[in-house]
Design an enzyme around this catalytic site. Structure first.
Site, PDB file in Angstrom:
ATOM      1  N   HIS A  29       0.921  -1.311   0.064  1.00  0.00           N
ATOM      2  CA  HIS A  29      -0.112  -0.179  -0.023  1.00  0.00           C
ATOM      3  C   HIS A  29       0.751   1.171  -0.064  1.00  0.00           C
ATOM      4  O   HIS A  29       0.776   2.232  -0.859  1.00  0.00           O
ATOM      5  CB  HIS A  29      -0.900  -0.049   1.256  1.00  0.00           C
ATOM      6  CG  HIS A  29      -1.739  -1.189   1.542  1.00  0.00           C
ATOM      7  ND1 HIS A  29      -3.003  -1.351   0.774  1.00  0.00           N
ATOM      8  CD2 HIS A  29      -1.543  -2.023   2.552  1.00  0.00           C
ATOM      9  CE1 HIS A  29      -3.492  -2.539   1.159  1.00  0.00           C
ATOM     10  NE2 HIS A  29      -2.479  -3.171   2.175  1.00  0.00           N
TER      11      HIS A  29
HETATM   12  C1  BDR Z   1      -2.771   0.890   5.402  1.00  0.00           C
HETATM   13  O1  BDR Z   1      -3.043   0.503   6.797  1.00  0.00           O
HETATM   14  C2  BDR Z   1      -1.836   0.029   7.319  1.00  0.00           C
HETATM   15  O2  BDR Z   1      -2.225  -1.161   7.880  1.00  0.00           O
HETATM   16  C3  BDR Z   1      -0.828   0.286   5.931  1.00  0.00           C
HETATM   17  O3  BDR Z   1       0.494   0.503   6.580  1.00  0.00           O
HETATM   18  C4  BDR Z   1      -1.298   1.087   5.139  1.00  0.00           C
HETATM   19  O4  BDR Z   1      -0.985   2.274   5.117  1.00  0.00           O
HETATM   20  C5  BDR Z   1      -3.786  -0.100   4.437  1.00  0.00           C
HETATM   21  O5  BDR Z   1      -4.898   0.247   4.857  1.00  0.00           O
END
Ligand code: BDR
Ligand code: CA
Length: 304
Positions: A235
């Site tokens: 992500h």
């Molecule tokens: C986001 O949530 C976190 O767990 C990750 O770092 C990312 O920024 C994804 O939903």
């Protein structure tokens, strides 16, 4: 390009930071926000990651301890208790900054000679605080690229993605700040999953950075497997590289608002991509060059 990085490291945040610190950009500061881990843990991780990367010249600030309105509840499942899936980093020896991130980032933005690119890979609490303290700073931001939200379903709840769910009020405040963020949501980050060959390439890097990344990725892979989430998703690396190299993302203008009232859909990003141009307040990522993102990240890890 001058960059400010705000995040809640977190495994994919950490991979984004290690990637960022090999990009030919000037990183003005990094700041930690509450999210994947309590802010104290995130702050320590940021400092230690800067040390691991040999970049202790970059100032690192501690930011918000709790969301603007709601309580914070720590869940160690996705990134582990330490946020880095058990990767043990040597502690940074850099002097600790005591200025609060919201104040420090405001000061840095105010003094910036050119508009700054701001990347946020955690909840938007720090960003909202900076803009609440001095709304005119919106004018100093060239682009604000945020990992968060989704045009489709969420991950914490069917409606909400994690970063927005932690502090939906902050997201709302930022959307109303006059800055037009680039929203890098789950609809695109789910296109960038680590496959077997990507793991092999990353795990072959036998350096301190490579070994730390290998431990984090291995933890991430085990949790994704155990929870049936499919290939582990990068992500925050997508948002980071989308900020540094906008051509990696395809975006569409939209009007975006965030649900803050309903217990059922709290934190949902409601994306209207049919809104008239004058109403659009966001550029929403809809596609990404997934292979290029993974290549760039693995290349950066290898370059240390
Ligand atoms: C986001 O949530 C976190 O767990 C990750 O770092 C990312 O920024 C994804 O939903
Ligand atoms: Ca994150």
């Amino acid at each position: 390009m001058q960059i400010l990085f705000d995040g809640d490291p977190g495994i994919d945040d950490a991979l984004a930071i290690l990637t960022l610190l090999r990009e030919p950009v000037e990183v003005l500061a990094m700041s930690a926000v509450v999210g994947n881990v309590p802010v104290e843990t995130g702050f320590r991780n940021l400092r230690d990651l800067a040390a691991l990367a040999g970049r202790e010249d970059i100032p690192v600030f501690r930011g918000a301890e709790r969301p603007l309105v709601r309580d914070y509840v720590f869940d160690p499942l996705v990134h582990g208790v330490d946020g880095l899936g058990g990767a043990k980093l040597a502690p940074s020896r850099a002097p600790e900054q005591t200025e609060h991130a919201a104040v420090a980032i405001g000061r840095i933005l105010a003094g910036a000679e050119e508009p700054v690119t701001w990347v946020a890979t955690g909840p938007l609490t720090n960003v909202a605080m900076v803009l609440a303290l001095d709304p005119s700073l919106a004018g100093k931001v060239r682009r604000l690229v945020v990992m968060g939200g989704s045009t489709l379903r969420g991950n914490v709840t069917p409606a909400a993605e994690f970063n927005v769910y932690v502090d939906a009020e902050a997201w709302r405040a930022v959307l109303g700040s006059g800055i037009r963020p680039v929203m890098v949501g789950l609809n695109v980050t789910h296109m960038v999953g680590m496959r077997a060959g990507d793991f092999t390439a990353a795990e072959r890097i036998d350096t301190p950075v490579g070994r730390a990344a290998g431990t984090m990725l291995d933890y991430y892979r085990r949790v994704s497997g155990q929870e049936n989430w499919g290939d582990p998703k990068l992500h925050d690396v997508v948002a980071l590289l989308g900020a540094v190299s906008p051509e990696l993302l395809e975006t569409r203008p939209a009007f975006v608002d965030v649900e803050t009232g309903s217990p059922l859909t709290y934190g949902m990003t409601v994306v209207d991509d049919r809104a008239p141009a004058e109403r659009c307040n966001c550029d929403v990522a809809v596609d990404v060059d997934a292979e290029a993102v993974k290549r760039r990240m693995i290349g950066a890890l290898r370059s240390y």
